[in-house]
Design a protein around this motif. Structure first.
Motif, PDB file in Angstrom:
ATOM      1  N   ILE A 125       0.839  -1.202   0.000  1.00 31.33           N
ATOM      2  CA  ILE A 125       0.000   0.000   0.000  1.00 31.33           C
ATOM      3  C   ILE A 125       0.872   1.250   0.000  1.00 31.33           C
ATOM      4  O   ILE A 125       0.616   2.197  -0.748  1.00 31.33           O
ATOM      5  CB  ILE A 125      -0.961  -0.007   1.205  1.00 31.33           C
ATOM      6  N   ASP A 126       1.914   1.268   0.828  1.00 37.44           N
ATOM      7  CA  ASP A 126       2.815   2.422   0.873  1.00 37.44           C
ATOM      8  C   ASP A 126       3.479   2.656  -0.479  1.00 37.44           C
ATOM      9  O   ASP A 126       3.603   3.799  -0.928  1.00 37.44           O
ATOM     10  CB  ASP A 126       3.885   2.235   1.950  1.00 37.44           C
ATOM     11  N   ASN A 127       3.899   1.589  -1.132  1.00 37.21           N
ATOM     12  CA  ASN A 127       4.529   1.723  -2.448  1.00 37.21           C
ATOM     13  C   ASN A 127       3.552   2.257  -3.480  1.00 37.21           C
ATOM     14  O   ASN A 127       3.909   3.113  -4.302  1.00 37.21           O
ATOM     15  CB  ASN A 127       5.103   0.378  -2.905  1.00 37.21           C
ATOM     16  N   LEU A 128       2.319   1.779  -3.453  1.00 40.65           N
ATOM     17  CA  LEU A 128       1.317   2.271  -4.399  1.00 40.65           C
ATOM     18  C   LEU A 128       0.994   3.745  -4.161  1.00 40.65           C
ATOM     19  O   LEU A 128       0.866   4.523  -5.109  1.00 40.65           O
ATOM     20  CB  LEU A 128       0.041   1.425  -4.303  1.00 40.65           C
ATOM     21  N   LEU A 129       0.870   4.118  -2.895  1.00 36.71           N
ATOM     22  CA  LEU A 129       0.598   5.528  -2.584  1.00 36.71           C
ATOM     23  C   LEU A 129       1.762   6.422  -2.991  1.00 36.71           C
ATOM     24  O   LEU A 129       1.560   7.527  -3.506  1.00 36.71           O
ATOM     25  CB  LEU A 129       0.295   5.689  -1.091  1.00 36.71           C
ATOM     26  N   ASP A 130       2.978   5.949  -2.769  1.00 36.54           N
ATOM     27  CA  ASP A 130       4.155   6.714  -3.157  1.00 36.54           C
ATOM     28  C   ASP A 130       4.225   6.863  -4.683  1.00 36.54           C
ATOM     29  O   ASP A 130       4.517   7.948  -5.199  1.00 36.54           O
ATOM     30  CB  ASP A 130       5.420   6.026  -2.638  1.00 36.54           C
ATOM     31  N   GLU A 131       3.916   5.789  -5.389  1.00 35.32           N
ATOM     32  CA  GLU A 131       3.909   5.849  -6.855  1.00 35.32           C
ATOM     33  C   GLU A 131       2.843   6.818  -7.356  1.00 35.32           C
ATOM     34  O   GLU A 131       3.090   7.619  -8.264  1.00 35.32           O
ATOM     35  CB  GLU A 131       3.648   4.451  -7.419  1.00 35.32           C
ATOM     36  N   ARG A 132       1.658   6.790  -6.743  1.00 29.06           N
ATOM     37  CA  ARG A 132       0.586   7.708  -7.132  1.00 29.06           C
ATOM     38  C   ARG A 132       1.001   9.160  -6.875  1.00 29.06           C
ATOM     39  O   ARG A 132       0.763  10.037  -7.694  1.00 29.06           O
ATOM     40  CB  ARG A 132      -0.678   7.375  -6.352  1.00 29.06           C
ATOM     41  N   ARG A 133       1.647   9.391  -5.710  1.00 27.36           N
ATOM     42  CA  ARG A 133       2.087  10.746  -5.385  1.00 27.36           C
ATOM     43  C   ARG A 133       3.126  11.234  -6.382  1.00 27.36           C
ATOM     44  O   ARG A 133       3.071  12.374  -6.862  1.00 27.36           O
ATOM     45  CB  ARG A 133       2.672  10.772  -3.969  1.00 27.36           C
ATOM     46  N   LEU A 134       4.074  10.386  -6.750  1.00 28.15           N
ATOM     47  CA  LEU A 134       5.104  10.773  -7.707  1.00 28.15           C
ATOM     48  C   LEU A 134       4.515  11.047  -9.091  1.00 28.15           C
ATOM     49  O   LEU A 134       4.926  11.995  -9.775  1.00 28.15           O
ATOM     50  CB  LEU A 134       6.178   9.686  -7.796  1.00 28.15           C
ATOM     51  N   LYS A 135       3.551  10.234  -9.519  1.00 27.01           N
ATOM     52  CA  LYS A 135       2.902  10.464 -10.812  1.00 27.01           C
ATOM     53  C   LYS A 135       2.149  11.785 -10.809  1.00 27.01           C
ATOM     54  O   LYS A 135       2.147  12.521 -11.807  1.00 27.01           O
ATOM     55  CB  LYS A 135       1.952   9.311 -11.152  1.00 27.01           C
ATOM     56  N   LYS A 136       1.493  12.103  -9.683  1.00 32.83           N
ATOM     57  CA  LYS A 136       0.761  13.363  -9.577  1.00 32.83           C
ATOM     58  C   LYS A 136       1.732  14.540  -9.636  1.00 32.83           C
ATOM     59  O   LYS A 136       1.483  15.528 -10.328  1.00 32.83           O
ATOM     60  CB  LYS A 136      -0.028  13.392  -8.261  1.00 32.83           C
ATOM     61  N   ASN A 137       2.854  14.421  -8.905  1.00 36.83           N
ATOM     62  CA  ASN A 137       3.855  15.491  -8.943  1.00 36.83           C
ATOM     63  C   ASN A 137       4.430  15.658 -10.339  1.00 36.83           C
ATOM     64  O   ASN A 137       4.666  16.777 -10.788  1.00 36.83           O
ATOM     65  CB  ASN A 137       4.988  15.200  -7.957  1.00 36.83           C
ATOM     66  N   LEU A 138       4.663  14.555 -11.036  1.00 33.92           N
ATOM     67  CA  LEU A 138       5.188  14.619 -12.386  1.00 33.92           C
ATOM     68  C   LEU A 138       4.185  15.264 -13.336  1.00 33.92           C
ATOM     69  O   LEU A 138       4.571  16.068 -14.193  1.00 33.92           O
ATOM     70  CB  LEU A 138       5.562  13.208 -12.868  1.00 33.92           C
ATOM     71  N   ALA A 139       2.909  14.929 -13.176  1.00 33.46           N
ATOM     72  CA  ALA A 139       1.868  15.504 -14.027  1.00 33.46           C
ATOM     73  C   ALA A 139       1.716  17.000 -13.786  1.00 33.46           C
ATOM     74  O   ALA A 139       1.420  17.769 -14.705  1.00 33.46           O
ATOM     75  CB  ALA A 139       0.543  14.789 -13.783  1.00 33.46           C
ATOM     76  N   GLU A 140       1.944  17.450 -12.561  1.00 35.38           N
ATOM     77  CA  GLU A 140       1.795  18.863 -12.217  1.00 35.38           C
ATOM     78  C   GLU A 140       3.078  19.667 -12.424  1.00 35.38           C
ATOM     79  O   GLU A 140       3.052  20.892 -12.316  1.00 35.38           O
ATOM     80  CB  GLU A 140       1.338  18.988 -10.761  1.00 35.38           C
ATOM     81  N   TYR A 141       4.173  19.006 -12.722  1.00 31.91           N
ATOM     82  CA  TYR A 141       5.455  19.683 -12.842  1.00 31.91           C
ATOM     83  C   TYR A 141       5.466  20.615 -14.045  1.00 31.91           C
ATOM     84  O   TYR A 141       5.021  20.269 -15.142  1.00 31.91           O
ATOM     85  CB  TYR A 141       6.587  18.652 -12.966  1.00 31.91           C
ATOM     86  N   ASP A 142       6.003  21.802 -13.836  1.00 34.65           N
ATOM     87  CA  ASP A 142       6.093  22.785 -14.904  1.00 34.65           C
ATOM     88  C   ASP A 142       7.439  22.607 -15.620  1.00 34.65           C
ATOM     89  O   ASP A 142       8.477  22.985 -15.109  1.00 34.65           O
ATOM     90  CB  ASP A 142       5.964  24.196 -14.328  1.00 34.65           C
ATOM     91  N   PHE A 143       7.395  22.022 -16.814  1.00 36.31           N
ATOM     92  CA  PHE A 143       8.623  21.742 -17.549  1.00 36.31           C
ATOM     93  C   PHE A 143       9.185  22.982 -18.238  1.00 36.31           C
ATOM     94  O   PHE A 143      10.293  22.957 -18.772  1.00 36.31           O
ATOM     95  CB  PHE A 143       8.364  20.657 -18.618  1.00 36.31           C
ATOM     96  N   ASP A 144       8.469  24.099 -18.243  1.00 39.10           N
ATOM     97  CA  ASP A 144       8.901  25.321 -18.921  1.00 39.10           C
ATOM     98  C   ASP A 144       9.665  26.255 -17.995  1.00 39.10           C
ATOM     99  O   ASP A 144       9.644  27.465 -18.192  1.00 39.10           O
ATOM    100  CB  ASP A 144       7.688  26.053 -19.499  1.00 39.10           C
ATOM    101  N   LEU A 145      10.355  25.744 -17.017  1.00 38.42           N
ATOM    102  CA  LEU A 145      11.056  26.611 -16.074  1.00 38.42           C
ATOM    103  C   LEU A 145      12.067  27.437 -16.750  1.00 38.42           C
ATOM    104  O   LEU A 145      12.905  27.441 -17.372  1.00 38.42           O
ATOM    105  CB  LEU A 145      11.700  25.790 -14.949  1.00 38.42           C
TER     106      LEU A 145
END
Length: 59
Positions: free
Chosen positions: A39-59
């Motif tokens: 469960i911890d691994n799945l939650l961590d993976e979900r959190r990382l995917k969310k952060n990646l999706a929200e990341y602003d690549f145009d810095l």
């Protein structure tokens, strides 16, 4: 008559043996720990995917 006089003891009662109770508890704890890690691994993976999706690549 009192309640104490009405009580009957069951001679066929078998208590838990020490040998039988140790192993299942260990297995349950091991299984619960494994489930918690999954469960911890799945939650961590979900959190990382969310952060990646929200990341602003145009810095």
């Amino acid at each position: 008559m009192t309640d104490k006089a009405e009580l009957e003891l069951d001679d066929d009662f078998v208590g838990e043996d020490a040998d039988d109770s140790v192993e299942p508890r260990h297995e349950v704890a091991k299984t619960n720990l494994t489930k918690r890690r999954i469960i911890d691994n799945l939650l961590d993976e979900r959190r990382l995917k969310k952060n990646l999706a929200e990341y602003d690549f145009d810095l």
